[in-house]
Design an enzyme around this catalytic site. Structure first.
Site, PDB file in Angstrom:
ATOM      1  N   LYS A 132       0.695  -1.151  -0.036  1.00 12.48           N
ATOM      2  CA  LYS A 132       0.126   0.148  -0.097  1.00 12.48           C
ATOM      3  C   LYS A 132       0.797   1.316  -0.049  1.00 12.48           C
ATOM      4  CE  LYS A 132      -3.627   1.950   2.964  1.00 12.48           C
ATOM      5  NZ  LYS A 132      -4.568   1.761   4.158  1.00 12.48           N
ATOM      6  N   SER A 156      -9.307  -0.596   7.568  1.00 11.28           N
ATOM      7  CA  SER A 156      -8.946  -0.152   6.235  1.00 11.28           C
ATOM      8  C   SER A 156      -8.263  -1.461   5.656  1.00 11.28           C
ATOM      9  CB  SER A 156      -7.744   0.895   6.300  1.00 11.28           C
ATOM     10  OG  SER A 156      -8.489   1.927   6.106  1.00 11.28           O
ATOM     11  N   SER A 172      -9.478   1.685   3.491  1.00 14.45           N
ATOM     12  CA  SER A 172      -8.691   2.721   2.475  1.00 14.45           C
ATOM     13  C   SER A 172      -7.746   1.741   1.537  1.00 14.45           C
ATOM     14  CB  SER A 172      -7.730   3.572   3.405  1.00 14.45           C
ATOM     15  OG  SER A 172      -6.826   3.148   4.148  1.00 14.45           O
TER      16      SER A 172
HETATM   17  N1  GLN Z   1     -12.658   4.465   7.055  1.00 10.85           N
HETATM   18  C1  GLN Z   1     -11.870   4.529   8.331  1.00 10.85           C
HETATM   19  C2  GLN Z   1     -11.405   6.068   8.105  1.00 10.85           C
HETATM   20  O1  GLN Z   1     -11.429   6.658   7.266  1.00 10.85           O
HETATM   21  C3  GLN Z   1     -10.632   3.689   8.281  1.00 10.85           C
HETATM   22  C4  GLN Z   1      -9.427   4.261   7.559  1.00 10.85           C
HETATM   23  C5  GLN Z   1      -8.204   3.336   7.972  1.00 10.85           C
HETATM   24  O2  GLN Z   1      -8.280   2.361   8.693  1.00 10.85           O
HETATM   25  N2  GLN Z   1      -7.141   3.808   7.571  1.00 10.85           N
HETATM   26  O3  GLN Z   1     -10.712   6.561   8.998  1.00 10.85           O
END
Ligand code: GLN
Length: 478
Positions: free
Chosen positions: A76, A175, A151
């Site tokens: 990532k 994420s 994400s």
């Molecule tokens: N959807 C969550 C956020 O936007 C999780 C994101 C993540 O785990 N990096 O914060």
């Protein structure tokens, strides 16, 4: 060439001369080109991966290969890989190249994993749909009109569409788990502090944890075994011994399992998701496990608490992107203040700007106690209650997400609706406990449904073994 679901299968075929690392990489590179519309990779390290493959083939031939030889992995775009671009899918890091390897990346390389490319994600890992990337949406390979989750959307789709065997991502509030659920693969977030965060771009430091997206539980276990453990570059990484997770994948224990009743009674939970998870719950009960409904009174506070604390931490962490030190710098500036303002206004996307503003607000002198301090206290309550439940039960089961993959654009106009997609994943993040999402079925549209398991801190061996057990059982009963 066949499609591989685990490193074990790959190694068996390498051993009997059916395939080489070079051929594997060539195949994945072809797949990446053929599925370019998915937009899963921001950059493919074609030449380098082929060269790495040659080197690993040699090592395999002379018996010096590491544990991950044969594993082709994507990273990532939040993990530092020396000499390579690193952007967190943001314009503000244009032209930035990593000066060193993240500890996790270094450990993968030390065990001969082959890194095939850098994967698309939500900008600074903020999002649940991969729609906030500065480099375009990632498409769900099962249905191109739908999101892959976020994400780590690119990382999940890459595994889903066989563009690499595994991916390494980050999970701050879901994420890794939520995109894995949307793409029909496995996503694991270990205990907070189990893996060094050195070289991981910080979003919300008291939540951020590196995790894995794979097709087999064994691969997740192997990756964890390689990457976990103390690190002199990150004093917050746990000093605990790292168990040989990949050797601990069978269990015939009868467990005590709690399912959080409030989650299943929640409005907005898709009925097909609900039925699938309750079906697994019944299957476990029939198999002799003790399964009970448990109460968790804080469900409504989970998302607000998470978003107050993570935006606060993000507003501080993202202060470093100022146009002075690295990355993008606006041209049309008149003085230092305008350099900061213009660089940040042009370099950050809307979602990141929204979170910096929210975070700055909740940390401001007049509101600090009302928001930040209060949210810290609620986090403590959530953690204590979660730990208490996990003393009484070996596992908590719940859906990974309230729905299957939603349509592209469905939630973009309504940030609150998007934030609510995290309702079931943020509990493990607020409490710092390990959690995993495993694919347990599909809805009427053919979209994957993920089941989430949580357990006590540092009990990853049981979490992985039990996930393996459930997946085996589902396959046998199907
Ligand atoms: N959807 C969550 C956020 O936007 C999780 C994101 C993540 O785990 N990096 O914060």
């Amino acid at each position: 060439m066949r499609q591989y679901n685990s490193l074990r299968d790959i190694r068996a075929d390498i051993a009997n001369g059916q395939v080489s690392c070079k051929q594997l990489v060539e195949q994945y590179l072809r797949n990446i080109k053929e599925r370019a519309e998915l937009n899963a990779f921001l950059e493919v390290f074609e030449e380098e991966a082929l060269a790495q493959a040659d080197a690993v083939d040699q090592k395999l031939a002379n018996g010096t290969a590491g544990k991950l030889a044969g594993m082709v992995i994507g990273i990532k775009d939040v993990l530092a890989y020396k000499g390579h671009s690193l952007q967190a899918s943001s314009q503000i890091l244009n032209n930035f190249k990593s000066l060193y390897n993240a500890s996790a990346v270094q450990r993968l390389l030390d065990e001969d994993a082959i890194i095939i490319g850098r994967q698309n994600c939500d900008e600074f890992a903020m999002g649940a749909s991969n729609e906030s990337s500065a480099f375009g949406n990632v498409l769900n390979a099962d249905d191109h009109t739908r999101v892959p989750g976020g994400s780590s959307g690119g990382s999940a789709v890459a595994v889903q569409a066989d563009l690499c065997l595994a991916s390494i991502g980050s999970d701050t509030g879901g994420s890794v788990r939520q995109p894995a659920a949307f793409c029909g693969v496995i996503g694991m977030k270990p205990t907070y502090s189990r893996i060094s965060r050195f070289g991981l771009i910080a979003y919300a430091s008291s939540f951020d944890q590196i995790g894995f997206i794979t097709k087999s539980v064994e691969d997740a276990a192997l990756l964890l075994e390689v990457v976990a453990g103390k690190d002199e570059m990150d004093s917050t990484a746990s000093q605990r011994e790292v168990p040989p997770y990949s050797q601990l994948l069978t269990s015939d224990k009868k467990y005590k399992i709690g399912y959080i009743r409030d989650c299943f009674e929640r409005e907005g939970l898709d009925t097909e998701v609900k039925d699938a998870i309750l079906g697994v719950k019944d299957m476990l009960r029939d198999a002799g496990h003790e399964v009970e409904a448990v109460e968790f009174p804080y469900l409504d506070y989970m998302v607000p608490t998470y978003y107050i604390l993570t935006t606060a931490e993000a507003s501080s962490n993202l202060g470093r992107y100022d146009g002075v030190r690295y990355g993008y710098r606006s041209d049309n500036v008149t003085d230092l203040t305008s350099l900061y303002k213009k660089t940040r206004a042009e370099g950050f996307g809307h979602e990141v700007q929204r979170r910096i503003m929210l975070g700055t607000f909740v940390l401001s002198a007049d509101y600090y106690d009302a928001y930040y301090t209060k949210a810290q206290k609620v986090r403590r309550l959530i953690k204590e209650k979660t730990d208490e439940l996990l003393q009484a039960y070996d596992f908590l089961i719940l859906p990974t997400a309230p729905s299957t993959a939603f349509k592209i654009g469905e939630n973009t106009a309504n940030p609150l609706a998007m934030y609510l997609a995290d309702i079931f994943t943020v509990q493990a993040s607020l409490a710092g406990v390990p959690a995993i999402s495993i694919p347990v079925g599909r809805d009427a549209n053919g979209l994957s449904i993920g089941l989430q398991l949580m357990t006590r801190s540092f009990e990853e061996p049981a979490l992985l073994a039990f996930s393996n057990y459930i997946l085996d059982k589902i396959t046998v009963e199907a």
